[in-house]
Design a protein around this motif. Sequence first.
Motif, PDB file in Angstrom:
ATOM      1  N   ARG A 118       0.915  -1.148   0.008  1.00 24.02           N
ATOM      2  CA  ARG A 118      -0.085  -0.042  -0.033  1.00 24.02           C
ATOM      3  C   ARG A 118       0.888   1.360   0.009  1.00 24.02           C
ATOM      4  O   ARG A 118       2.038   1.089   0.725  1.00 24.02           O
ATOM      5  N   GLN A 119       0.204   2.434  -0.786  1.00 25.98           N
ATOM      6  CA  GLN A 119       0.813   3.431  -0.569  1.00 25.98           C
ATOM      7  C   GLN A 119       0.050   4.602  -0.522  1.00 25.98           C
ATOM      8  O   GLN A 119      -1.093   4.753  -1.037  1.00 25.98           O
ATOM      9  N   ARG A 120       0.377   5.808   0.447  1.00 27.37           N
ATOM     10  CA  ARG A 120      -0.563   6.728   0.509  1.00 27.37           C
ATOM     11  C   ARG A 120       0.355   8.093   0.606  1.00 27.37           C
ATOM     12  O   ARG A 120       1.428   8.245   1.302  1.00 27.37           O
ATOM     13  N   ASN A 121      -0.257   9.062  -0.161  1.00 26.76           N
ATOM     14  CA  ASN A 121       0.604  10.504   0.103  1.00 26.76           C
ATOM     15  C   ASN A 121      -0.322  11.409   1.152  1.00 26.76           C
ATOM     16  O   ASN A 121      -1.370  11.190   1.350  1.00 26.76           O
ATOM     17  N   PHE A 122       0.502  12.364   1.734  1.00 23.88           N
ATOM     18  CA  PHE A 122      -0.003  13.089   2.872  1.00 23.88           C
ATOM     19  C   PHE A 122       0.536  14.480   2.520  1.00 23.88           C
ATOM     20  O   PHE A 122       1.592  14.663   1.997  1.00 23.88           O
ATOM     21  N   LYS A 123      -0.228  15.300   2.955  1.00 20.45           N
ATOM     22  CA  LYS A 123       0.066  16.824   2.925  1.00 20.45           C
ATOM     23  C   LYS A 123      -0.258  17.395   4.293  1.00 20.45           C
ATOM     24  O   LYS A 123      -1.158  17.597   4.812  1.00 20.45           O
ATOM     25  N   ASP A 124       1.012  17.990   4.899  1.00 22.61           N
ATOM     26  CA  ASP A 124       0.764  18.360   6.196  1.00 22.61           C
ATOM     27  C   ASP A 124       1.347  20.028   5.948  1.00 22.61           C
ATOM     28  O   ASP A 124       2.263  20.177   5.462  1.00 22.61           O
ATOM     29  N   THR A 125       0.706  20.765   7.133  1.00 25.86           N
ATOM     30  CA  THR A 125       1.235  22.011   7.402  1.00 25.86           C
ATOM     31  C   THR A 125       1.480  22.263   8.572  1.00 25.86           C
ATOM     32  O   THR A 125       0.788  21.995   9.480  1.00 25.86           O
ATOM     33  N   ALA A 126       2.564  22.959   8.889  1.00 27.75           N
ATOM     34  CA  ALA A 126       3.095  23.128  10.166  1.00 27.75           C
ATOM     35  C   ALA A 126       3.619  24.675  10.384  1.00 27.75           C
ATOM     36  O   ALA A 126       4.038  25.322   9.240  1.00 27.75           O
ATOM     37  N   CYS A 127       3.223  25.446  11.373  1.00 26.99           N
ATOM     38  CA  CYS A 127       3.651  26.659  11.586  1.00 26.99           C
ATOM     39  C   CYS A 127       4.484  26.943  12.840  1.00 26.99           C
ATOM     40  O   CYS A 127       4.043  26.292  13.811  1.00 26.99           O
ATOM     41  N   VAL A 128       5.357  28.009  12.763  1.00 24.92           N
ATOM     42  CA  VAL A 128       5.793  28.449  13.759  1.00 24.92           C
ATOM     43  C   VAL A 128       5.834  30.241  14.017  1.00 24.92           C
ATOM     44  O   VAL A 128       5.863  30.761  13.146  1.00 24.92           O
ATOM     45  N   GLU A 129       5.775  30.280  15.319  1.00 27.08           N
ATOM     46  CA  GLU A 129       5.468  31.925  15.394  1.00 27.08           C
ATOM     47  C   GLU A 129       6.284  32.296  16.809  1.00 27.08           C
ATOM     48  O   GLU A 129       6.753  31.390  17.491  1.00 27.08           O
ATOM     49  N   SER A 130       6.561  33.604  16.748  1.00 30.81           N
ATOM     50  CA  SER A 130       7.087  34.036  17.869  1.00 30.81           C
ATOM     51  C   SER A 130       6.263  33.945  19.147  1.00 30.81           C
ATOM     52  O   SER A 130       5.054  33.902  19.039  1.00 30.81           O
ATOM     53  N   GLY A 131       6.893  33.689  20.146  1.00 33.71           N
ATOM     54  CA  GLY A 131       6.079  33.279  21.315  1.00 33.71           C
ATOM     55  C   GLY A 131       5.449  32.028  21.630  1.00 33.71           C
ATOM     56  O   GLY A 131       5.041  31.700  22.606  1.00 33.71           O
ATOM     57  N   HIS A 132       5.520  31.080  20.623  1.00 30.06           N
ATOM     58  CA  HIS A 132       5.439  29.752  20.621  1.00 30.06           C
ATOM     59  C   HIS A 132       6.632  28.965  20.522  1.00 30.06           C
ATOM     60  O   HIS A 132       7.383  29.325  19.602  1.00 30.06           O
ATOM     61  N   GLN A 133       6.677  27.933  21.309  1.00 29.02           N
ATOM     62  CA  GLN A 133       7.772  27.019  20.995  1.00 29.02           C
ATOM     63  C   GLN A 133       7.598  26.144  20.064  1.00 29.02           C
ATOM     64  O   GLN A 133       6.641  25.136  20.126  1.00 29.02           O
ATOM     65  N   GLY A 134       8.187  25.712  19.066  1.00 30.47           N
ATOM     66  CA  GLY A 134       8.177  24.600  17.955  1.00 30.47           C
ATOM     67  C   GLY A 134       7.229  24.831  17.045  1.00 30.47           C
ATOM     68  O   GLY A 134       6.566  25.747  16.881  1.00 30.47           O
TER      69      GLY A 134
END
Length: 140
Positions: A118-134
């Motif tokens: 089996r194969q599957r494709n994923f699309k993730d969005t990740a954000c980083v902002e001042s005042g938040h860690q990681g």
Amino acid sequence: DKLKYLILMALLGSISACTSQPPNQSASVTNSVSGPYDSANSLLFTAYNAGIDRHYRLTPLQKRKQTHAVYSALHAEYGQEFTWYEGNAMGVTKAVHGYPQGSGYCRVVYTTLKKDLRQRNFKDTACVESGHQGWRFVVK
């Protein structure tokens, strides 16, 4: 009748748990390689989906390798691929673009996972902002 109802509720609970994404985790780590599923209209179909989903989930070691690949891609140049292999599974992950967001920015990561046949494709969005860690993964 009560036994059938309890079995149905347990199976539906396990299926719904498989499709929801825990906060701040990549969908490519938390979801099965086999899903997503159409709605089940019978107990047999629900049980079948639950079995398939369980079989095509990444093992804890495979999840660690995928998590490492995702975070490596978030910190790398766009287009740089991160590949891992473990047992009957492998993954390829890369960040493809980014954009400003509030006091920080977001990056979009594409992943292809393979497990057994089996194969599957994923699309993730990740954000980083001042005042938040990681990085924080957002559901789009």
